[in-house]
Design a protein around this motif. Structure first.
Motif, PDB file in Angstrom:
ATOM      1  N   ARG A  58       0.810  -1.224   0.000  1.00  0.00           N
ATOM      2  CA  ARG A  58       0.000   0.000   0.000  1.00  0.00           C
ATOM      3  C   ARG A  58       0.843   1.274   0.000  1.00  0.00           C
ATOM      4  NH1 ARG A  58      -5.337   0.641  -0.683  1.00  0.00           N
ATOM      5  NH2 ARG A  58      -5.264   2.267   0.906  1.00  0.00           N
ATOM      6  N   GLU A  86      -0.621   3.973  -2.373  1.00  0.00           N
ATOM      7  CA  GLU A  86      -1.922   4.481  -1.909  1.00  0.00           C
ATOM      8  C   GLU A  86      -1.768   5.313  -0.640  1.00  0.00           C
ATOM      9  OE1 GLU A  86      -2.692   0.819  -4.336  1.00  0.00           O
ATOM     10  OE2 GLU A  86      -1.259   1.439  -2.794  1.00  0.00           O
ATOM     11  N   ASP A  87      -0.942   4.853   0.279  1.00  0.00           N
ATOM     12  CA  ASP A  87      -0.766   5.589   1.530  1.00  0.00           C
ATOM     13  C   ASP A  87      -0.079   6.932   1.290  1.00  0.00           C
ATOM     14  OD1 ASP A  87      -1.999   3.586   2.934  1.00  0.00           O
ATOM     15  OD2 ASP A  87      -0.147   2.669   3.652  1.00  0.00           O
ATOM     16  N   ALA A  93     -10.386  -0.569   1.196  1.00  0.00           N
ATOM     17  CA  ALA A  93      -9.030  -0.967   1.589  1.00  0.00           C
ATOM     18  C   ALA A  93      -9.051  -1.831   2.841  1.00  0.00           C
ATOM     19  CB  ALA A  93      -8.162   0.267   1.807  1.00  0.00           C
ATOM     20  N   ARG A 129      -7.703  -5.578   3.317  1.00  0.00           N
ATOM     21  CA  ARG A 129      -6.723  -5.905   4.355  1.00  0.00           C
ATOM     22  C   ARG A 129      -7.184  -7.114   5.160  1.00  0.00           C
ATOM     23  NH1 ARG A 129      -5.647  -5.913   9.467  1.00  0.00           N
ATOM     24  NH2 ARG A 129      -7.761  -5.223   9.956  1.00  0.00           N
TER      25      ARG A 129
END
Length: 236
Positions: A197, A200-201, A217, A221
């Motif tokens: 991620r 995205e993070d 998300a 997860r």
């Protein structure tokens, strides 16, 4: 659309040892997969986890609360009947692994990718013999046949139940390397998820988080963590 849901009809879910492994009996009735195959699993731990999921059902049976059962069903009804296709599908991720595609900027994102992903590519080279090359942007980065062959061989060694878990680890994260690192206990699943991620993070840190994207998300997860747990339950 019908609101009908299967109802709980049994008093107890219990594990019964069988010649080929372990079955789960609802009272005296053995559980079968959606394709009506006998649900026979290879380890006691896996069978006990499935039995616990069935025992946890209340009035209505909710498959969404039964990820271990779902994984076992997938191993028997899907992976077992098309094993070669599943191996080939997952092996393709080696030729397009998330970790091999890097941003050209900004510098802090480039550095974050390198810090998180380079050690995992080094792990694949050292532990599996598969050195994957890195490129910038989205253009295809060709990998050597030797590396791809070693990754295919690694996938082929998994049994059907292990491969069902690996399928989810790979498809959810986009990285065959991260998935294999989890199966080798070289990386915890939460750390693997965070590494998958990074892009995205970074975007979230710059622009904030969309509520729908955050819900999606978190669902992914949880599925990734469940797949890692399923894999561990398959180990003898």
């Amino acid at each position: 659309m019908s609101d009908w849901k299967p109802k709980r009809f049994w008093k107890e879910a219990k594990v019964v040892e069988a010649e080929q492994g372990f079955v789960i009996a609802l009272d005296a009735r053995p559980v079968r997969t959606p394709a009506k195959a006998p649900l026979i699993v290879p380890t006691l731990a896996l069978a006990e986890a499935i039995a616990a999921e069935w025992d946890a059902q209340a009035h209505d049976v909710d498959p969404a609360t039964m990820p271990v059962t779902k994984g076992a069903n997938a191993a028997i009804d899907k992976v077992r009947v098309q094993r070669d296709e599943v191996v080939a599908l997952l092996a393709e991720y080696g030729d397009s692994d998330l970790l091999c595609y890097r941003a050209t900027g900004p510098e802090n994102l480039v550095a974050r990718q390198a810090a998180g992903w380079d050690p995992m590519l080094d792990w694949a080279a050292n532990a599996l013999g598969a050195r994957l090359f890195v490129g910038e942007g989205v253009m295809h980065v060709p990998q050597t046949e030797r590396a791809l062959g070693l990754l295919r061989a690694e996938l082929a060694r998994f049994d059907d139940f292990e491969l069902a878990a690996v399928h989810d680890l790979v498809s959810i994260s986009g990285s065959l390397v991260l998935a294999l690192a989890v199966t080798h206990a070289a990386l915890g699943e939460e750390d693997a998820w965070r590494l998958s991620r990074i892009d995205e993070d970074w975007q979230i840190a710059q622009w904030g988080e969309d509520e729908d994207a955050a819900i999606s998300a978190e669902s992914k997860r949880q599925a990734f963590v469940a797949a890692a747990r399923f894999y561990r339950l398959t180990q003898r």
